[in-house]
Design a protein around this motif. Structure first.
Motif, PDB file in Angstrom:
ATOM      1  N   LYS A   1       0.833  -1.209   0.000  1.00  0.00           N
ATOM      2  CA  LYS A   1       0.000   0.000   0.000  1.00  0.00           C
ATOM      3  C   LYS A   1       0.861   1.249   0.000  1.00  0.00           C
ATOM      4  N   GLY A   2       1.978   1.195   0.718  1.00  0.00           N
ATOM      5  CA  GLY A   2       2.865   2.349   0.773  1.00  0.00           C
ATOM      6  C   GLY A   2       3.781   2.461  -0.433  1.00  0.00           C
ATOM      7  N   LEU A   3       3.932   1.356  -1.162  1.00  0.00           N
ATOM      8  CA  LEU A   3       4.862   1.329  -2.290  1.00  0.00           C
ATOM      9  C   LEU A   3       4.192   1.631  -3.624  1.00  0.00           C
ATOM     10  N   LEU A   4       3.082   0.976  -3.896  1.00  0.00           N
ATOM     11  CA  LEU A   4       2.496   0.997  -5.233  1.00  0.00           C
ATOM     12  C   LEU A   4       1.562   2.185  -5.450  1.00  0.00           C
TER      13      LEU A   4
ATOM     14  N   ASN B   1       8.157 -13.064   2.904  1.00  0.00           N
ATOM     15  CA  ASN B   1       7.360 -11.833   2.875  1.00  0.00           C
ATOM     16  C   ASN B   1       8.074 -10.814   1.995  1.00  0.00           C
ATOM     17  N   GLY B   2       7.777 -10.829   0.718  1.00  0.00           N
ATOM     18  CA  GLY B   2       8.445  -9.902  -0.187  1.00  0.00           C
ATOM     19  C   GLY B   2       8.358 -10.355  -1.632  1.00  0.00           C
ATOM     20  N   PHE B   3       9.019  -9.598  -2.509  1.00  0.00           N
ATOM     21  CA  PHE B   3       9.033  -9.910  -3.937  1.00  0.00           C
ATOM     22  C   PHE B   3       9.996 -11.055  -4.224  1.00  0.00           C
ATOM     23  N   VAL B   4       9.637 -11.892  -5.182  1.00  0.00           N
ATOM     24  CA  VAL B   4      10.544 -12.967  -5.595  1.00  0.00           C
ATOM     25  C   VAL B   4      10.903 -12.875  -7.072  1.00  0.00           C
ATOM     26  N   SER B   5      10.377 -11.889  -7.773  1.00  0.00           N
ATOM     27  CA  SER B   5      10.615 -11.812  -9.217  1.00  0.00           C
ATOM     28  C   SER B   5      11.165 -10.457  -9.654  1.00  0.00           C
ATOM     29  N   GLU B   6      11.637  -9.658  -8.685  1.00  0.00           N
ATOM     30  CA  GLU B   6      12.091  -8.310  -9.027  1.00  0.00           C
ATOM     31  C   GLU B   6      13.313  -8.310  -9.931  1.00  0.00           C
ATOM     32  N   ALA B   7      14.151  -9.363  -9.843  1.00  0.00           N
ATOM     33  CA  ALA B   7      15.361  -9.425 -10.679  1.00  0.00           C
ATOM     34  C   ALA B   7      15.026  -9.665 -12.145  1.00  0.00           C
TER      35      ALA B   7
ATOM     36  N   LEU C   1       6.726   2.733 -13.437  1.00  0.00           N
ATOM     37  CA  LEU C   1       8.025   3.276 -13.022  1.00  0.00           C
ATOM     38  C   LEU C   1       8.357   4.602 -13.713  1.00  0.00           C
ATOM     39  N   ASP C   2       7.513   5.019 -14.673  1.00  0.00           N
ATOM     40  CA  ASP C   2       7.681   6.348 -15.264  1.00  0.00           C
ATOM     41  C   ASP C   2       7.348   7.434 -14.254  1.00  0.00           C
ATOM     42  N   ASP C   3       6.635   7.066 -13.201  1.00  0.00           N
ATOM     43  CA  ASP C   3       6.323   8.002 -12.115  1.00  0.00           C
ATOM     44  C   ASP C   3       7.551   8.125 -11.215  1.00  0.00           C
ATOM     45  N   PRO C   4       8.195   9.298 -11.157  1.00  0.00           N
ATOM     46  CA  PRO C   4       9.433   9.452 -10.373  1.00  0.00           C
ATOM     47  C   PRO C   4       9.269   9.078  -8.904  1.00  0.00           C
ATOM     48  N   ALA C   5       8.126   9.396  -8.319  1.00  0.00           N
ATOM     49  CA  ALA C   5       7.924   9.104  -6.897  1.00  0.00           C
ATOM     50  C   ALA C   5       7.902   7.597  -6.656  1.00  0.00           C
ATOM     51  N   PHE C   6       7.205   6.873  -7.518  1.00  0.00           N
ATOM     52  CA  PHE C   6       7.166   5.412  -7.392  1.00  0.00           C
ATOM     53  C   PHE C   6       8.546   4.832  -7.675  1.00  0.00           C
ATOM     54  N   ALA C   7       9.226   5.343  -8.690  1.00  0.00           N
ATOM     55  CA  ALA C   7      10.563   4.843  -9.037  1.00  0.00           C
ATOM     56  C   ALA C   7      11.512   4.991  -7.849  1.00  0.00           C
ATOM     57  N   LEU C   8      11.418   6.125  -7.127  1.00  0.00           N
ATOM     58  CA  LEU C   8      12.285   6.336  -5.965  1.00  0.00           C
ATOM     59  C   LEU C   8      11.953   5.338  -4.859  1.00  0.00           C
ATOM     60  N   ARG C   9      10.682   5.103  -4.597  1.00  0.00           N
ATOM     61  CA  ARG C   9      10.293   4.130  -3.571  1.00  0.00           C
ATOM     62  C   ARG C   9      10.788   2.726  -3.939  1.00  0.00           C
ATOM     63  N   TRP C  10      10.733   2.411  -5.229  1.00  0.00           N
ATOM     64  CA  TRP C  10      11.190   1.103  -5.697  1.00  0.00           C
ATOM     65  C   TRP C  10      12.698   0.958  -5.493  1.00  0.00           C
ATOM     66  N   VAL C  11      13.449   1.997  -5.805  1.00  0.00           N
ATOM     67  CA  VAL C  11      14.905   1.972  -5.611  1.00  0.00           C
ATOM     68  C   VAL C  11      15.232   1.801  -4.126  1.00  0.00           C
TER      69      VAL C  11
ATOM     70  N   LEU D   1      14.726  -1.820  -3.227  1.00  0.00           N
ATOM     71  CA  LEU D   1      15.804  -2.654  -3.769  1.00  0.00           C
ATOM     72  C   LEU D   1      17.101  -2.460  -2.988  1.00  0.00           C
ATOM     73  N   SER D   2      17.329  -1.241  -2.487  1.00  0.00           N
ATOM     74  CA  SER D   2      18.532  -0.989  -1.694  1.00  0.00           C
ATOM     75  C   SER D   2      18.525  -1.824  -0.416  1.00  0.00           C
ATOM     76  N   LYS D   3      17.365  -1.942   0.218  1.00  0.00           N
ATOM     77  CA  LYS D   3      17.253  -2.781   1.406  1.00  0.00           C
ATOM     78  C   LYS D   3      17.511  -4.249   1.067  1.00  0.00           C
ATOM     79  N   GLU D   4      17.049  -4.664  -0.110  1.00  0.00           N
ATOM     80  CA  GLU D   4      17.271  -6.052  -0.530  1.00  0.00           C
ATOM     81  C   GLU D   4      18.758  -6.305  -0.774  1.00  0.00           C
ATOM     82  N   ILE D   5      19.456  -5.326  -1.336  1.00  0.00           N
ATOM     83  CA  ILE D   5      20.898  -5.460  -1.538  1.00  0.00           C
ATOM     84  C   ILE D   5      21.613  -5.641  -0.201  1.00  0.00           C
ATOM     85  N   MET D   6      21.200  -4.889   0.810  1.00  0.00           N
ATOM     86  CA  MET D   6      21.797  -5.026   2.137  1.00  0.00           C
ATOM     87  C   MET D   6      21.568  -6.425   2.692  1.00  0.00           C
ATOM     88  N   ARG D   7      20.361  -6.955   2.459  1.00  0.00           N
ATOM     89  CA  ARG D   7      20.063  -8.314   2.935  1.00  0.00           C
ATOM     90  C   ARG D   7      20.938  -9.339   2.220  1.00  0.00           C
ATOM     91  N   LEU D   8      21.109  -9.170   0.906  1.00  0.00           N
ATOM     92  CA  LEU D   8      21.925 -10.115   0.144  1.00  0.00           C
ATOM     93  C   LEU D   8      23.392 -10.049   0.552  1.00  0.00           C
TER      94      LEU D   8
END
Length: 205
Positions: free
Chosen positions: A10-13, A69-75, A106-116, A119-126
C-alpha cells in the motif's frame, strides 16, 4: 471479494497498480515460474514461503533465496527470461501484478524512488547472505543464520533442514551432525519447528 493488500505494498504501489493486484494461492511443491520462461508477472509473497533455485553444473539444486514476505521476481523485471525457478516450499499466498503494468508505472518518479529504496534494502540483505557464505565452519554459518534471519536467537523452521543446509551452502548430513554436536555442548536447542541459540552462545558472539 476484497483483496488483502499488505501495508508494504500500500505504501509502495501507486493507485493504478493497487487496482491491478490479484491474489494467488500456490500449493506446496507448485511453481510460481520456471527458469527460461518469459517474465509476465511480479509476485509478492504475503505468507507461506517461496524458494528461488537453480541447478548447478553438477546437477545439484542451489537455493538462491527463501522468501517469506516480499518480492521474488524483481530481478526479472527487465530481463527476457526468468533467471531461476520459484517453487512454493509450503502453501503460499501471493499478490500478483502484470510486469508490463509495473514497468509503465516506473515512469512516475515518486514510485521509481520508492522502488529503488526497496531494492537498496534487498541489496543489504543479500550482502548479509554473502557474508554468511564466507564463514569457514558450519557452526559459524548456522549461528549467523539464526542471528540474522531469526529473532532473539530463535529461528523458526518453516520448511526442512535440507533447505536450510542448501541456504548456508553445506550438505544436509553435515548440518545434521553440526546441530547434534551443538545440542550436545549446550550451544543450541532444536525442536521440530525452531532452532534456538543458548544464552551463552548469543553472549559470546
Amino acid at each position: 471479494m476484497e483483496i488483502y493488500i499488505p501495508e508494504l505494498l500500500k505504501g509502495l504501489l501507486p493507485r493504478a497498480l493497487l487496482e491491478e493486484c490479484q491474489t494467488l494461492t500456490i500449493e506446496k511443491g507448485h511453481y510460481l515460474f520456471h527458469q527460461g520462461h518469459k517474465p509476465q508477472w511480479m509476485f509478492f509473497i504475503v505468507n507461506g514461503e517461496a524458494i528461488l533455485s537453480r541447478t548447478n553444473p553438477r546437477g545439484e539444486i542451489v537455493i538462491l533465496q527463501r522468501c517469506k514476505n516480499g518480492f521474488v521476481s524483481e530481478a526479472s523485471l527487465f530481463t527476457d527470461v526468468y533467471h531461476c525457478d520459484a517453487i512454493a516450499s509450503q502453501i503460499a499466498q501471493s499478490i500478483t501484478l502484470p510486469i508490463s503494468s509495473f514497468k509503465k508505472a516506473l515512469d512516475d518518479p515518486a514510485f521509481a524512488l520508492r522502488w529503488v529504496q526497496l531494492l537498496s534494502k534487498e541489496i543489504m540483505r543479500l550482502r548479509t547472505v554473502s557474508e554468511r557464505l564466507t564463514l569457514k565452519d558450519i557452526p559459524s554459518k548456522l549461528i549467523h543464520l539464526i542471528k540474522t534471519e531469526g529473532k532473539d536467537g530463535v529461528l523458526n523452521i518453516q520448511t526442512d533442514l535440507k533447505s536450510i543446509a542448501s541456504e548456508i551452502g553445506v550438505t544436509h548430513e553435515a548440518l545434521y551432525r553440526t546441530i547434534a554436536a551443538m545440542e550436545k555442548n549446550g550451544s543450541l536447542k532444536k525442536q521440530s519447528n525452531y532452532l534456538k541459540l543458548s544464552t551463552k552462545t548469543i553472549t559470546k558472539i
